[in-house]
Design a protein around this motif. Structure first.
Motif, PDB file in Angstrom:
ATOM      1  N   LEU A   1       6.564 -28.387 -22.761  1.00 38.06           N
ATOM      2  CA  LEU A   1       7.910 -28.217 -22.019  1.00 38.06           C
ATOM      3  C   LEU A   1       9.051 -28.764 -22.832  1.00 38.06           C
ATOM      4  CD1 LEU A   1       9.198 -27.703 -19.286  1.00 38.06           C
ATOM      5  CD2 LEU A   1       8.960 -29.915 -18.672  1.00 38.06           C
ATOM      6  N   GLU A   2       8.999 -29.632 -23.589  1.00 36.30           N
ATOM      7  CA  GLU A   2      10.016 -30.184 -24.704  1.00 36.30           C
ATOM      8  C   GLU A   2      10.295 -28.977 -25.478  1.00 36.30           C
ATOM      9  OE1 GLU A   2      11.070 -33.957 -27.466  1.00 36.30           O
ATOM     10  OE2 GLU A   2       9.184 -33.768 -26.461  1.00 36.30           O
ATOM     11  N   SER A   3       9.419 -28.510 -26.174  1.00 37.66           N
ATOM     12  CA  SER A   3       9.583 -27.680 -27.241  1.00 37.66           C
ATOM     13  C   SER A   3      10.172 -26.247 -26.652  1.00 37.66           C
ATOM     14  CB  SER A   3       8.129 -26.832 -27.574  1.00 37.66           C
ATOM     15  OG  SER A   3       8.310 -25.825 -28.534  1.00 37.66           O
ATOM     16  N   VAL A   4       9.722 -25.838 -25.501  1.00 38.91           N
ATOM     17  CA  VAL A   4      10.676 -24.744 -24.938  1.00 38.91           C
ATOM     18  C   VAL A   4      11.942 -24.951 -24.636  1.00 38.91           C
ATOM     19  CG1 VAL A   4      10.722 -23.045 -22.857  1.00 38.91           C
ATOM     20  CG2 VAL A   4       8.568 -23.642 -23.831  1.00 38.91           C
ATOM     21  N   GLU A   5      12.194 -26.384 -23.809  1.00 35.13           N
ATOM     22  CA  GLU A   5      13.537 -26.741 -23.786  1.00 35.13           C
ATOM     23  C   GLU A   5      14.527 -26.891 -25.024  1.00 35.13           C
ATOM     24  OE1 GLU A   5      14.437 -29.815 -20.423  1.00 35.13           O
ATOM     25  OE2 GLU A   5      12.433 -30.423 -21.147  1.00 35.13           O
ATOM     26  N   ASN A   6      13.869 -27.173 -26.212  1.00 36.99           N
ATOM     27  CA  ASN A   6      14.582 -27.389 -27.125  1.00 36.99           C
ATOM     28  C   ASN A   6      14.896 -25.968 -27.805  1.00 36.99           C
ATOM     29  OD1 ASN A   6      14.508 -30.163 -27.136  1.00 36.99           O
ATOM     30  ND2 ASN A   6      12.862 -30.394 -28.637  1.00 36.99           N
ATOM     31  N   GLU A   7      14.138 -25.004 -27.712  1.00 35.90           N
ATOM     32  CA  GLU A   7      14.352 -23.643 -28.155  1.00 35.90           C
ATOM     33  C   GLU A   7      15.366 -23.045 -27.328  1.00 35.90           C
ATOM     34  OE1 GLU A   7      14.002 -20.320 -30.519  1.00 35.90           O
ATOM     35  OE2 GLU A   7      12.999 -22.407 -30.793  1.00 35.90           O
TER      36      GLU A   7
ATOM     37  N   ILE B   1      10.158 -23.672 -15.518  1.00 38.03           N
ATOM     38  CA  ILE B   1       8.883 -24.315 -14.790  1.00 38.03           C
ATOM     39  C   ILE B   1       8.065 -23.394 -14.485  1.00 38.03           C
ATOM     40  CG2 ILE B   1       8.852 -25.343 -12.419  1.00 38.03           C
ATOM     41  CD1 ILE B   1      11.580 -26.395 -12.634  1.00 38.03           C
ATOM     42  N   GLU B   2       8.436 -21.991 -14.329  1.00 39.01           N
ATOM     43  CA  GLU B   2       7.330 -21.066 -14.053  1.00 39.01           C
ATOM     44  C   GLU B   2       6.537 -20.631 -15.169  1.00 39.01           C
ATOM     45  OE1 GLU B   2       6.398 -20.068 -11.101  1.00 39.01           O
ATOM     46  OE2 GLU B   2       8.211 -20.848  -9.856  1.00 39.01           O
ATOM     47  N   GLN B   3       7.061 -21.047 -16.309  1.00 37.10           N
ATOM     48  CA  GLN B   3       6.195 -20.862 -17.486  1.00 37.10           C
ATOM     49  C   GLN B   3       5.213 -21.961 -17.598  1.00 37.10           C
ATOM     50  OE1 GLN B   3       8.533 -20.401 -21.294  1.00 37.10           O
ATOM     51  NE2 GLN B   3       9.963 -19.139 -20.355  1.00 37.10           N
ATOM     52  N   GLN B   4       5.657 -23.021 -17.246  1.00 35.80           N
ATOM     53  CA  GLN B   4       4.690 -24.422 -17.333  1.00 35.80           C
ATOM     54  C   GLN B   4       3.535 -24.130 -16.198  1.00 35.80           C
ATOM     55  OE1 GLN B   4       4.921 -27.009 -19.440  1.00 35.80           O
ATOM     56  NE2 GLN B   4       2.882 -27.211 -18.758  1.00 35.80           N
ATOM     57  N   MET B   5       4.059 -23.883 -15.128  1.00 38.85           N
ATOM     58  CA  MET B   5       3.195 -23.304 -14.043  1.00 38.85           C
ATOM     59  C   MET B   5       2.235 -22.358 -14.448  1.00 38.85           C
ATOM     60  SD  MET B   5       3.424 -25.387 -11.312  1.00 38.85           S
ATOM     61  CE  MET B   5       4.340 -26.394 -10.310  1.00 38.85           C
ATOM     62  N   ALA B   6       2.583 -21.241 -15.318  1.00 42.98           N
ATOM     63  CA  ALA B   6       1.520 -20.382 -15.579  1.00 42.98           C
ATOM     64  C   ALA B   6       0.304 -21.083 -16.304  1.00 42.98           C
ATOM     65  CB  ALA B   6       2.512 -19.093 -16.477  1.00 42.98           C
ATOM     66  N   ARG B   7       0.688 -21.904 -16.887  1.00 44.30           N
ATOM     67  CA  ARG B   7      -0.240 -22.281 -17.949  1.00 44.30           C
ATOM     68  C   ARG B   7      -1.396 -23.213 -16.958  1.00 44.30           C
ATOM     69  NH1 ARG B   7       4.438 -23.767 -20.922  1.00 44.30           N
ATOM     70  NH2 ARG B   7       4.611 -22.635 -22.796  1.00 44.30           N
TER      71      ARG B   7
END
Length: 457
Positions: free
Chosen positions: A251-257, A289-295
């Motif tokens: 989540l942190e990596s995606v937020e930073n990107e 959030i949906e990306q995280q939920m997908a995992r």
């Protein structure tokens, strides 16, 4: 001219082919239980779902598929009635294989998720009535299964609605959903691994540590007394912590990107009039959030596929196991009845074949034609399905995973946007549920009558 052993081998090979046919239809229909919502929410493509489910369903069937088969083969009939005429029971089980295969193929071709366990039970009841009268059937078992038609989807739908309400109101609808997601990741990890760990881990630990003698060796050599349930809890806790840490990192990596991308877009707009990207995209936090939920959903789908293979393979191979037992011993299956490994391999292979060839129809119905799902909704539906099945197992209630999953998808739909739930799809699925046992019973009775009139197999 073939000798007796050659004839028996050919007959058993033909029965194995029938069981493979049933397992293929079961794989095409029932694997929607584990992968339908993941495909519908776009967490997995159809091709990815088929590959992942194929591997895990086969592994679960071969490694942990013994238990269900041993009870299903003889649990619906009155054993005393058939103990004196095992050959009649053998012909009946052949009829069960044909009847279940035909009905599951019809349902799958129409994209309807039905219960393979109900089809097996119905076919066994049908041939038993023809072979030895209505007293040959354990009607209490049939009545209990019928009651689960209503109880399972209602309970699963209520749980899914509860889970999705928590996710919706605690994360998705908050002003800062990303911050809420960070706080809820440990709880989501613990909830998922608690439910699925209780389903899968006890069997894994039993085979990997108890049956291999590893726990006994540790006790003898080091004096360690390791209760099985403590090992299961320890593995689950470690897995939950690891999943939480990994999810936070992702989540942190995606937020930073995303932050870097927005800064670059902002610099590119300087000096060229008002920036069209000056305000944050309102859907961006929810997309993350949906990306995280997908995992989470993909992982939960893997657990469901494994546990489904270990449980539902019995629906396909239980009749074959009973046939093989009668051929080997000449008697009705008794206390020493067990399922040989080669039969579990046949069932696992059939599930994979059916999933690869025909599985897309039912996966599309469950994942897309009831309501359009996002990963957050799909995860809640799978979690509710597993919880319902687990609780039912603890109380000894026979339930259908298909019924549980469809009810869970509807439960999510009612909270998310009840007007978008497609009633025509639900009516088609409900009709298929209602007619499964009567149709399977009728087919079993008809096929048994024909087979008995032709002669002994």
């Amino acid at each position: 001219m073939l000798d007796t052993s050659g004839v028996v081998f050919l007959q058993l090979g033909a029965m194995a082919a029938l069981a493979l046919y049933v397992a293929a239809n079961l794989g095409a229909n029932d694997v929607a239980n584990s992968m339908g919502t993941s495909v519908g929410s776009k967490a997995l493509t159809l091709r990815q779902a088929i590959i992942v489910a194929g591997i895990l369903e086969f592994s679960g069937a071969v490694l942990f598929g013994q238990g269900v088969s041993e009870t299903l083969a003889t649990g619906v009939v009155n054993a005393q009635v058939f103990a004196a005429q095992p050959q009649v029971f053998l012909i009946g089980m052949v009829s069960v294989l044909i009847a279940c295969g035909l009905w599951l193929q019809i349902a799958t071709s129409r994209g309807l998720p039905v219960s393979s366990s109900h089809a097996v039970v119905g076919a066994i009841a049908g041939f038993s009535c023809v072979a030895a009268g209505i007293n040959a059937v354990d009607w209490r078992t049939i009545g209990t299964i019928s009651l689960t038609w209503l109880a399972t989807p209602v309970a699963s739908g209520a749980l899914a609605a509860l889970f999705y309400s928590v996710v919706k109101y605690s994360i998705l609808d908050r002003p800062d959903p990303l911050s809420q997601m960070r706080e809820w990741i440990p709880w989501l990890s613990a909830a998922m691994l608690s439910v699925f760990g209780i389903i899968v881990l006890p069997s894994v630990v039993n085979v990997a540590l108890v049956q291999t003698g590893a726990i006994a060796l540790a006790h003898d050599r080091f004096g360690w007394n390791l209760p099985t349930h403590d090992i299961v809890i320890g593995i689950g806790a470690i897995a939950a912590i690891a999943l939480t840490l990994n999810s936070w990192k992702k989540l942190e990596s995606v937020e930073n990107e995303e932050g870097r991308r927005k800064k670059e877009e902002g610099r590119g707009d300087k000096g060229f009039g008002p920036s069209t990207n000056s305000s944050p995209t309102p859907t961006l936090p929810h997309s993350l959030i949906e990306q995280q939920m997908a995992r989470f959903q993909v992982l939960s789908a893997c657990f469901v596929a494994f546990s489904h293979g270990s449980n539902d393979v019995g629906n396909a191979v239980a009749p074959l196991a009973a046939i093989a037992y009668i051929r080997r011993t000449g008697s009705f299956p008794s206390g020493d009845f067990s399922v040989p490994l080669w039969i579990l391999v046949v069932g696992g292979a059939g599930i994979v074949i059916g999933l690869a060839i025909w599985g897309k129809n039912v996966i599309a119905t469950v994942g897309e034609k009831i309501i359009q799902l996002q990963p957050s909704g799909g995860f809640c539906a799978e979690l509710a399905t597993a919880t319902t099945v687990l609780l039912a197992s603890r109380f000894g209630l026979p339930v259908s995973t298909s019924h549980a999953l469809v009810g869970a998808v509807v439960g999510v739909g009612l909270i998310k946007a009840w007007k978008t739930v497609r009633l025509e799809t639900l009516l088609s699925i409900g009709s298929a549920w209602l007619v499964t046992i009567p149709i399977a019973a009728g087919l079993g009775a008809i096929i048994f009558s024909i087979a008995q009139s032709i002669g002994q197999f």
